[in-house]
Design a protein around this motif. Structure first.
Motif, PDB file in Angstrom:
ATOM      1  N   PRO A  91      36.854  63.257  22.549  1.00 58.70           N
ATOM      2  CA  PRO A  91      37.918  62.470  21.908  1.00 58.70           C
ATOM      3  C   PRO A  91      39.048  62.063  22.858  1.00 58.70           C
ATOM      4  O   PRO A  91      40.172  62.481  22.700  1.00 58.70           O
ATOM      5  N   SER A  92      38.717  61.211  23.814  1.00 64.58           N
ATOM      6  CA  SER A  92      39.752  60.661  24.690  1.00 64.58           C
ATOM      7  C   SER A  92      39.417  59.201  24.960  1.00 64.58           C
ATOM      8  O   SER A  92      38.255  58.806  24.877  1.00 64.58           O
ATOM      9  N   HIS A  93      40.428  58.410  25.266  1.00 69.25           N
ATOM     10  CA  HIS A  93      40.226  57.003  25.611  1.00 69.25           C
ATOM     11  C   HIS A  93      39.419  56.278  24.536  1.00 69.25           C
ATOM     12  O   HIS A  93      38.446  55.584  24.839  1.00 69.25           O
ATOM     13  N   LEU A  94      39.824  56.468  23.289  1.00 72.79           N
ATOM     14  CA  LEU A  94      39.031  55.915  22.185  1.00 72.79           C
ATOM     15  C   LEU A  94      39.097  54.390  22.129  1.00 72.79           C
ATOM     16  O   LEU A  94      38.159  53.749  21.669  1.00 72.79           O
ATOM     17  N   ASP A  95      40.213  53.803  22.605  1.00 76.35           N
ATOM     18  CA  ASP A  95      40.281  52.343  22.617  1.00 76.35           C
ATOM     19  C   ASP A  95      39.291  51.764  23.636  1.00 76.35           C
ATOM     20  O   ASP A  95      38.523  50.856  23.324  1.00 76.35           O
ATOM     21  N   GLU A  96      39.272  52.355  24.840  1.00 70.70           N
ATOM     22  CA  GLU A  96      38.304  51.916  25.852  1.00 70.70           C
ATOM     23  C   GLU A  96      36.862  52.110  25.343  1.00 70.70           C
ATOM     24  O   GLU A  96      36.012  51.249  25.522  1.00 70.70           O
ATOM     25  N   LEU A  97      36.645  53.252  24.711  1.00 72.85           N
ATOM     26  CA  LEU A  97      35.299  53.528  24.201  1.00 72.85           C
ATOM     27  C   LEU A  97      34.881  52.477  23.174  1.00 72.85           C
ATOM     28  O   LEU A  97      33.774  51.940  23.227  1.00 72.85           O
ATOM     29  N   ALA A  98      35.782  52.168  22.254  1.00 77.11           N
ATOM     30  CA  ALA A  98      35.451  51.203  21.201  1.00 77.11           C
ATOM     31  C   ALA A  98      35.161  49.828  21.805  1.00 77.11           C
ATOM     32  O   ALA A  98      34.164  49.183  21.453  1.00 77.11           O
ATOM     33  N   VAL A  99      36.000  49.397  22.736  1.00 77.59           N
ATOM     34  CA  VAL A  99      35.808  48.075  23.340  1.00 77.59           C
ATOM     35  C   VAL A  99      34.512  48.044  24.158  1.00 77.59           C
ATOM     36  O   VAL A  99      33.718  47.104  24.067  1.00 77.59           O
ATOM     37  N   GLY A 100      34.275  49.082  24.940  1.00 73.55           N
ATOM     38  CA  GLY A 100      33.045  49.157  25.736  1.00 73.55           C
ATOM     39  C   GLY A 100      31.814  49.171  24.846  1.00 73.55           C
ATOM     40  O   GLY A 100      30.820  48.492  25.116  1.00 73.55           O
ATOM     41  N   HIS A 101      31.883  49.917  23.758  1.00 69.25           N
ATOM     42  CA  HIS A 101      30.773  49.993  22.818  1.00 69.25           C
ATOM     43  C   HIS A 101      30.492  48.625  22.196  1.00 69.25           C
ATOM     44  O   HIS A 101      29.346  48.171  22.141  1.00 69.25           O
ATOM     45  N   LEU A 102      31.547  47.961  21.752  1.00 67.58           N
ATOM     46  CA  LEU A 102      31.384  46.641  21.113  1.00 67.58           C
ATOM     47  C   LEU A 102      30.799  45.634  22.104  1.00 67.58           C
ATOM     48  O   LEU A 102      29.960  44.805  21.747  1.00 67.58           O
ATOM     49  N   PHE A 103      31.233  45.719  23.356  1.00 65.80           N
ATOM     50  CA  PHE A 103      30.697  44.812  24.382  1.00 65.80           C
ATOM     51  C   PHE A 103      29.237  45.152  24.684  1.00 65.80           C
ATOM     52  O   PHE A 103      28.366  44.280  24.671  1.00 65.80           O
ATOM     53  N   SER A 104      28.969  46.425  24.932  1.00 66.34           N
ATOM     54  CA  SER A 104      27.610  46.837  25.309  1.00 66.34           C
ATOM     55  C   SER A 104      26.597  46.505  24.228  1.00 66.34           C
ATOM     56  O   SER A 104      25.440  46.220  24.503  1.00 66.34           O
TER      57      SER A 104
END
Lengths: 247, 247
Positions: free
Chosen positions: A41-54
């Motif tokens: 549970p860290s950098h959840l904004d980066e994770l969400a954006v990376g996930h949506l892009f990937s």
């Protein structure tokens, strides 16, 4: 937490130790649930954006108007400027499953957002191995708890982004998401990685546009095959003074 | 395949090396596609049965009338004696995604097939550490290629089943599937595992009914929490003469 250690030679001891955190976050897009992700549970904004892009939902962070993290509910609310174009793709994700058993990213190979490179790039093995020492040193902090993966994005001879997660995939999505939020894609960049390079990791990297992936671990046959086809440089077993080049 | 090794001290060499195989198999149930699984292409019948059990589609192998593997198409055709009861669950899996990013097995915690144990079982640390040496020796064969996970099912002081896969989850599903096909559940058995113990692995193990999981690696906080709640014994960092007990 308190842990009991049993040592066959010196007996039992009770000690305090750190333990890896595991959380489930929900990504909502324009109010609708899209994915459940098990993650650190860290950098959840980066994770969400990376996930949506990937996963092919966005082509850049500019398509996003806002990101709101609700830590208590473990949700990341992403607002798109408009509805995701491909509602067919979207449906797949309403309730995800799979835990590494599923075929994510494979559709992307046959779809948009997949650009083979013109030719394999030249690289400097010494720089990569030097950066891997730095990479390892950074990982050591969290390696205390064991079992965490790391990914780093590199430019020339330095690491520009470093992220960790219990999931190999999330670690990569986090560095991708961070770059996208800074309005960068992967062009001219390369990646260091702690884990096995599967075809899924390769597809993610291709979509993001990096020219090289180097791992301490091994690639799979499908990852090598794809790398050869698309001219992405694939390096495995980068350890100490040595590395293997797979294409 | 031919690989180029770059050694900063002794230069470049080209050599032949094995590489990890990665395949995508499709599981069809009564003719309908249920799941795509990225896996090591061995023991596909065990994998399919373990997957169906772990995901709550079956309670035992007796619900299956036939399994047909088509290696060229990479499909496993499973015929159920009757249609899966819960078509609501089924829908989630029509096209899976997730690659370790998703929340598999979590529904099971709130549903059927989840039996907490009455109390934690007594175990013998010496037997577990002895078996881990055997486990490691068996793994070595495949460890050549790096990055493969292993799971073993144990009874008393011996390993009764040992399986490997590029996915932690598949390795566990393969030993579960093999046991179910032999008409056994996990009662009175325990598991050795090479990888991180996440809540997903714990839920699988609980559903199958084993009383102890021991790993060379670390558990996550959610796995420990669940283990404490359900009285399953959780052992981490089993290496050499030592192990840690997490509940």
């Amino acid at each position: 937490m308190r842990i009991k250690r049993i040592d066959l030679q010196s007996g039992e001891t009770v000690f305090e130790d750190k333990i890896i955190k595991e959380s489930i976050i929900k990504i909502l897009v324009n109010g609708s649930e899209l994915s459940n992700i098990i993650c650190s549970p860290s950098h959840l904004d980066e994770l969400a954006v990376g996930h949506l892009f990937s996963e092919g939902f966005i082509e850049s962070a500019q398509e996003i108007s806002s990101i709101k993290i609700e830590k208590d509910k473990m949700t990341v609310n992403v607002e798109f400027k408009k509805e995701p174009a491909d509602s067919g793709i979207e449906k797949q994700y309403v309730t995800t499953s799979g835990y590494g058993q599923a075929a994510s990213g494979i559709n992307l190979l046959h779809g948009k957002g997949f650009k083979p490179l013109e030719k394999p790039e030249i690289f400097d093995a010494k720089i990569i191995l030097d950066l891997f020492r730095e990479f390892q040193n950074r990982s050591v902090i969290f390696a205390e708890t064991g079992g965490v993966h790391a990914a780093a994005l590199c430019s020339d001879d330095r690491i520009i982004s470093f992220k960790e997660d219990i999931s190999r995939h999330n670690a990569v999505d986090k560095i991708i998401g961070e770059a996208l939020l800074g309005r960068k894609n992967g062009e001219g960049l390369y990646m260091l990685f702690s884990g096995r390079i599967s075809s899924e990791i390769l597809v993610k990297s291709l979509r993001f546009g990096i020219y090289l992936i180097a791992s301490r671990s091994a690639p799979t046959d499908r990852a090598v095959e794809l790398a050869v086809k698309t001219n992405i440089r694939l390096i495995g077993f980068a350890r100490g003074f040595r590395l293997n080049v797979y294409n």
